[in-house]
Design a protein around this motif. Structure first.
Motif, PDB file in Angstrom:
ATOM      1  N   ALA A 291      -9.066  -9.539  13.984  1.00  9.98           N
ATOM      2  CA  ALA A 291      -8.114  -8.378  14.027  1.00  9.98           C
ATOM      3  C   ALA A 291      -6.622  -8.913  13.679  1.00  9.98           C
ATOM      4  O   ALA A 291      -6.380 -10.049  13.796  1.00  9.98           O
ATOM      5  CB  ALA A 291      -7.843  -7.825  15.624  1.00  9.98           C
ATOM      6  N   LEU A 292      -5.875  -7.964  13.234  1.00 10.61           N
ATOM      7  CA  LEU A 292      -4.464  -8.221  12.908  1.00 10.61           C
ATOM      8  C   LEU A 292      -3.698  -7.554  13.629  1.00 10.61           C
ATOM      9  O   LEU A 292      -3.646  -6.252  13.899  1.00 10.61           O
ATOM     10  CB  LEU A 292      -4.338  -7.946  11.516  1.00 10.61           C
ATOM     11  N   ILE A 293      -2.414  -7.995  14.227  1.00  7.05           N
ATOM     12  CA  ILE A 293      -1.564  -7.377  14.838  1.00  7.05           C
ATOM     13  C   ILE A 293      -0.329  -7.662  13.980  1.00  7.05           C
ATOM     14  O   ILE A 293       0.207  -8.566  13.728  1.00  7.05           O
ATOM     15  CB  ILE A 293      -1.263  -7.639  16.133  1.00  7.05           C
ATOM     16  N   ALA A 294       0.580  -6.482  13.500  1.00  7.23           N
ATOM     17  CA  ALA A 294       1.585  -6.527  12.473  1.00  7.23           C
ATOM     18  C   ALA A 294       2.594  -5.875  12.768  1.00  7.23           C
ATOM     19  O   ALA A 294       2.564  -4.582  13.041  1.00  7.23           O
ATOM     20  CB  ALA A 294       0.839  -6.230  10.974  1.00  7.23           C
ATOM     21  N   ASP A 295       3.809  -6.475  12.570  1.00  5.17           N
ATOM     22  CA  ASP A 295       5.233  -5.601  12.500  1.00  5.17           C
ATOM     23  C   ASP A 295       5.161  -4.698  11.306  1.00  5.17           C
ATOM     24  O   ASP A 295       4.951  -5.256  10.219  1.00  5.17           O
ATOM     25  CB  ASP A 295       6.161  -6.601  12.880  1.00  5.17           C
ATOM     26  N   LEU A 296       5.915  -3.447  11.343  1.00  8.83           N
ATOM     27  CA  LEU A 296       6.097  -2.822  10.265  1.00  8.83           C
ATOM     28  C   LEU A 296       7.265  -3.539   9.160  1.00  8.83           C
ATOM     29  O   LEU A 296       7.104  -3.526   8.013  1.00  8.83           O
ATOM     30  CB  LEU A 296       6.300  -1.320  10.715  1.00  8.83           C
ATOM     31  N   LYS A 297       8.310  -3.886   9.811  1.00  5.28           N
ATOM     32  CA  LYS A 297       9.298  -4.540   9.192  1.00  5.28           C
ATOM     33  C   LYS A 297       9.267  -5.843   9.018  1.00  5.28           C
ATOM     34  O   LYS A 297       9.540  -6.505  10.030  1.00  5.28           O
ATOM     35  CB  LYS A 297      10.609  -3.846   9.416  1.00  5.28           C
ATOM     36  N   MET A 298       9.126  -6.504   7.981  1.00  2.00           N
ATOM     37  CA  MET A 298       9.114  -7.902   7.804  1.00  2.00           C
ATOM     38  C   MET A 298       9.660  -8.113   6.425  1.00  2.00           C
ATOM     39  O   MET A 298       9.519  -7.715   5.508  1.00  2.00           O
ATOM     40  CB  MET A 298       7.598  -8.517   7.849  1.00  2.00           C
ATOM     41  N   PRO A 299      10.164  -9.739   6.179  1.00  2.00           N
ATOM     42  CA  PRO A 299      10.917  -9.897   4.882  1.00  2.00           C
ATOM     43  C   PRO A 299       9.649 -10.387   4.023  1.00  2.00           C
ATOM     44  O   PRO A 299       8.740 -10.524   4.710  1.00  2.00           O
ATOM     45  CB  PRO A 299      11.833 -10.953   5.248  1.00  2.00           C
ATOM     46  N   GLY A 300      10.093 -10.214   2.782  1.00  3.53           N
ATOM     47  CA  GLY A 300       9.054 -10.759   1.866  1.00  3.53           C
ATOM     48  C   GLY A 300       7.847  -9.675   1.550  1.00  3.53           C
ATOM     49  O   GLY A 300       7.813  -9.105   0.180  1.00  3.53           O
ATOM     50  N   LEU A 301       7.126  -9.290   2.371  1.00  2.00           N
ATOM     51  CA  LEU A 301       6.028  -8.589   2.324  1.00  2.00           C
ATOM     52  C   LEU A 301       5.923  -7.899   3.748  1.00  2.00           C
ATOM     53  O   LEU A 301       5.549  -8.081   4.741  1.00  2.00           O
ATOM     54  CB  LEU A 301       4.720  -9.417   1.952  1.00  2.00           C
ATOM     55  N   ASP A 302       6.252  -6.394   3.513  1.00  5.80           N
ATOM     56  CA  ASP A 302       6.409  -5.712   4.907  1.00  5.80           C
ATOM     57  C   ASP A 302       4.882  -5.440   5.353  1.00  5.80           C
ATOM     58  O   ASP A 302       3.828  -5.599   4.511  1.00  5.80           O
ATOM     59  CB  ASP A 302       7.208  -4.512   4.837  1.00  5.80           C
ATOM     60  N   GLY A 303       4.713  -4.836   6.460  1.00  4.81           N
ATOM     61  CA  GLY A 303       3.685  -4.587   7.187  1.00  4.81           C
ATOM     62  C   GLY A 303       2.736  -3.459   6.136  1.00  4.81           C
ATOM     63  O   GLY A 303       1.588  -3.871   6.354  1.00  4.81           O
ATOM     64  N   LEU A 304       3.348  -2.505   5.808  1.00 12.47           N
ATOM     65  CA  LEU A 304       2.766  -1.481   5.024  1.00 12.47           C
ATOM     66  C   LEU A 304       2.050  -1.991   3.815  1.00 12.47           C
ATOM     67  O   LEU A 304       0.909  -1.799   3.445  1.00 12.47           O
ATOM     68  CB  LEU A 304       3.733  -0.473   4.877  1.00 12.47           C
ATOM     69  N   SER A 305       2.816  -2.828   3.036  1.00 18.68           N
ATOM     70  CA  SER A 305       2.338  -3.695   1.724  1.00 18.68           C
ATOM     71  C   SER A 305       1.318  -4.521   2.217  1.00 18.68           C
ATOM     72  O   SER A 305       0.232  -4.690   1.481  1.00 18.68           O
ATOM     73  CB  SER A 305       3.528  -4.194   1.233  1.00 18.68           C
ATOM     74  N   LEU A 306       1.066  -5.236   3.498  1.00 18.45           N
ATOM     75  CA  LEU A 306       0.285  -6.221   3.952  1.00 18.45           C
ATOM     76  C   LEU A 306      -1.196  -5.477   4.206  1.00 18.45           C
ATOM     77  O   LEU A 306      -2.240  -5.704   3.645  1.00 18.45           O
ATOM     78  CB  LEU A 306       0.711  -6.829   5.018  1.00 18.45           C
ATOM     79  N   ILE A 307      -0.862  -4.217   4.640  1.00 21.37           N
ATOM     80  CA  ILE A 307      -2.192  -3.254   5.218  1.00 21.37           C
ATOM     81  C   ILE A 307      -2.883  -2.905   3.853  1.00 21.37           C
ATOM     82  O   ILE A 307      -4.132  -2.989   3.472  1.00 21.37           O
ATOM     83  CB  ILE A 307      -1.615  -2.006   5.748  1.00 21.37           C
ATOM     84  N   LYS A 308      -2.167  -2.625   2.627  1.00 17.11           N
ATOM     85  CA  LYS A 308      -2.545  -2.108   1.315  1.00 17.11           C
ATOM     86  C   LYS A 308      -3.327  -3.124   0.820  1.00 17.11           C
ATOM     87  O   LYS A 308      -4.363  -3.143   0.291  1.00 17.11           O
ATOM     88  CB  LYS A 308      -1.269  -1.765   0.478  1.00 17.11           C
ATOM     89  N   TRP A 309      -2.736  -4.483   0.922  1.00 19.17           N
ATOM     90  CA  TRP A 309      -3.145  -5.689   0.331  1.00 19.17           C
ATOM     91  C   TRP A 309      -4.527  -5.947   0.925  1.00 19.17           C
ATOM     92  O   TRP A 309      -5.691  -6.054   0.309  1.00 19.17           O
ATOM     93  CB  TRP A 309      -2.527  -6.928   0.355  1.00 19.17           C
ATOM     94  N   ILE A 310      -4.693  -5.848   2.320  1.00 24.13           N
ATOM     95  CA  ILE A 310      -5.609  -6.214   2.946  1.00 24.13           C
ATOM     96  C   ILE A 310      -7.064  -5.268   2.706  1.00 24.13           C
ATOM     97  O   ILE A 310      -8.170  -5.638   2.575  1.00 24.13           O
ATOM     98  CB  ILE A 310      -5.666  -6.305   4.467  1.00 24.13           C
ATOM     99  N   ARG A 311      -6.718  -4.062   2.709  1.00 23.27           N
ATOM    100  CA  ARG A 311      -7.949  -2.941   2.356  1.00 23.27           C
ATOM    101  C   ARG A 311      -8.347  -3.065   0.851  1.00 23.27           C
ATOM    102  O   ARG A 311      -9.325  -2.993   0.711  1.00 23.27           O
ATOM    103  CB  ARG A 311      -7.255  -1.499   2.759  1.00 23.27           C
ATOM    104  N   HIS A 312      -7.373  -3.311   0.032  1.00 20.95           N
ATOM    105  CA  HIS A 312      -7.622  -3.590  -1.337  1.00 20.95           C
ATOM    106  C   HIS A 312      -8.697  -4.744  -1.573  1.00 20.95           C
ATOM    107  O   HIS A 312      -9.482  -4.749  -2.446  1.00 20.95           O
ATOM    108  CB  HIS A 312      -6.226  -3.608  -2.175  1.00 20.95           C
ATOM    109  N   GLU A 313      -8.296  -5.886  -0.738  1.00 22.47           N
ATOM    110  CA  GLU A 313      -9.234  -6.893  -1.030  1.00 22.47           C
ATOM    111  C   GLU A 313     -10.550  -6.801  -0.180  1.00 22.47           C
ATOM    112  O   GLU A 313     -11.047  -7.882  -0.450  1.00 22.47           O
ATOM    113  CB  GLU A 313      -8.210  -8.283  -0.568  1.00 22.47           C
ATOM    114  N   GLY A 314     -10.626  -5.959   0.630  1.00 22.56           N
ATOM    115  CA  GLY A 314     -11.959  -5.607   1.044  1.00 22.56           C
ATOM    116  C   GLY A 314     -12.042  -6.114   2.285  1.00 22.56           C
ATOM    117  O   GLY A 314     -13.252  -6.146   3.048  1.00 22.56           O
ATOM    118  N   PHE A 315     -10.973  -6.559   3.239  1.00 20.79           N
ATOM    119  CA  PHE A 315     -11.208  -7.091   4.548  1.00 20.79           C
ATOM    120  C   PHE A 315     -11.344  -5.980   5.333  1.00 20.79           C
ATOM    121  O   PHE A 315     -10.384  -4.776   5.254  1.00 20.79           O
ATOM    122  CB  PHE A 315      -9.882  -7.997   4.873  1.00 20.79           C
TER     123      PHE A 315
END
Length: 443
Positions: free
Chosen positions: A47-71
């Protein structure tokens, strides 16, 4: 349970990690989305616990990447009071739940356990559905299916052993199809079918100019299998010189292309198979002991067909159904004499031999049932246990077959986009088009 926490606030990371550790939950932490992205590539998490606001790559972008990569790991989003609208957007992108700062740690633990338990149950149901594709209800096959069900819930390396023709690749595909990387590629390679001087470049790829003839970059099979499964068939035929490099990949989860200097993270499930006794090869000094233990995390031993003869009627019916689709056959089954003959046959060539016998019989049968006279049961060839293949008719894939398979897989991954596929394969678009025509690939 292993969880990754991504939050740019150090005190929040420490607080969550400390509280979760009291619940016997293993935690890794990342201070931003990019760091979390790298860690997810390199390791498996429940599982992943992620903050919404983060520098570099925010939480929303991280979620998009995770689901796009098939995790498929469950994701809990952490949001501040004013970020509820963004939290809803995160749910739409693939987050499973969210909590609002300041939050109750007990609420976090409850949500986390419920989500992981639900995800495991879902994977188990999918696993059982996929396992129905493995034909056989003998005790031996029930054991195999039980191990696959458990192995599919983890990312552990699997070693499949058994005589030639027992269906090791079928089992490898079943593991892939019932795992959390089922949406990723399944990349098989027959180690015995690739010349030793080409094997390293097939697995690791190479950079332009790495050697004479390396006119462009080539992506290796480890990279091609990212987000999926790499199936190393006939691992016992891997030369000692390459075994140490495979060991390093399994340890470090990184590869370096030939002629390259950059260590590239790889995130592929490794499944290996062999018809040889690796334990004997370790004693003989022809297989590294440390690599054997790295591969032998989960062991699946496939029983030979002569030890599960109760499965022969079911297997035979399945084979007839499968072959009828391509042969346009009218065959419906077997006479009693024919089936009794099959049950009494030794089948040293296992399921592969059974398929060959049935295919020939379907060609020569005059009625809608296969009779004893239609069966060619002159005996399969049994060899002494010399570590070689059981069947003299076993043919390794040619280099052209491997090249064709790689092209088909690349085209499928890029939905027929030849430019993208050629970039992945490390060849020019013109060369790819030429190969498509040469192999008559329907793209």
């Amino acid at each position: 349970m292993r969880v990754i926490i991504a939050d740019d606030e150090e005190n929040i990371r420490k607080l969550m990690k400390k509280f979760l550790s009291l619940e016997n939950i293993e935690c890794d932490t990342a201070e931003n989305g990019l760091s979390a992205q790298r860690m997810i590539r390199e390791s498996a998490y429940d599982a992943l616990i992620a903050d919404l606001k983060m520098p570099g790559l925010d939480g929303l972008s991280l979620i998009k990447w995770i689901r796009h990569e098939g995790f498929r790991m469950p994701i809990i989003m952490i949001s501040a009071h004013g970020d509820i609208k963004d939290a809803v957007s995160a749910l739409k992108e693939g987050a499973d739940d969210y909590i609002v700062k300041p939050f109750d740690p007990e609420e976090l633990v409850i949500k986390l356990k419920n989500l992981v338990e639900a995800a495991n149950l879902k994977n188990l149901v999918l696993s059982e559905k996929k396992l129905s594709e493995l034909v056989g209800e003998s005790e031996g096959m029930k054991r195999v299916k039980a191990i696959i069900s458990k192995a599919s819930l983890s990312s552990a390396t699997v070693l499949i052993t058994g005589e030639s023709g027992t269906g090791k690749e079928v089992v490898a595909r079943a593991i892939h199809n019932s795992s959390n990387v089922k949406d990723g590629p399944f990349i098989p390679i027959n180690i015995a079918g690739v010349p030793e001087n080409l094997l390293e470049s097939e697995l690791f790829g190479y950079e332009k100019g790495a050697f004479t003839g390396a006119y462009s970059r080539k992506i290796g099979l480890f990279e091609m299998a990212t987000g999926g499964t790499l199936f190393l068939d006939e691992i016992g035929d891997m030369p000692l010189s390459l075994q140490v490099k495979i060991l390093r990949v399994l340890q470090e989860k990184k590869i370096t292309r030939l002629g390259g200097t950059e260590a590239l993270p790889i995130n592929a499930r490794i499944v290996a198979a062999t018809n040889k006794s690796l334990e004997k090869m370790v004693k003989d000094g022809t297989f590294r002991e440390d690599l054997f233990y790295r591969l032998n995390v989960v062991r699946i031993e496939l029983p030979p067909l002569r030890e599960r003869k109760d499965d022969i009627p079911m297997l035979s019916a399945h084979i007839i159904k499968k072959l009828s689709l391509t042969m346009g056959s009218r065959i419906e089954g077997f006479t009693v004499d024919a089936m009794n003959a099959l049950k009494n046959h030794n089948f040293y060539g296992n399921v592969r031999e059974l398929e060959n016998i049935i295919e020939r019989a379907m060609i020569f049968a005059e009625g809608n049932l296969i009779d004893l006279k239609d069966l060619d049961l002159r005996g399969s060839i049994k060899k002494e246990d010399d570590g070689k293949s059981d069947m003299c008719t076993l043919e390794a894939k040619s280099l052209k077959d491997l090249e064709k398979d790689a092209i088909v897989s690349a085209l499928q991954r890029w939905e027929g986009n030849r430019t993208k596929a050629s970039e992945e394969l490390g060849i020019s678009r013109r060369t790819l088009i030429s190969k498509i025509k040469e192999y008559e690939i329907d793209s």
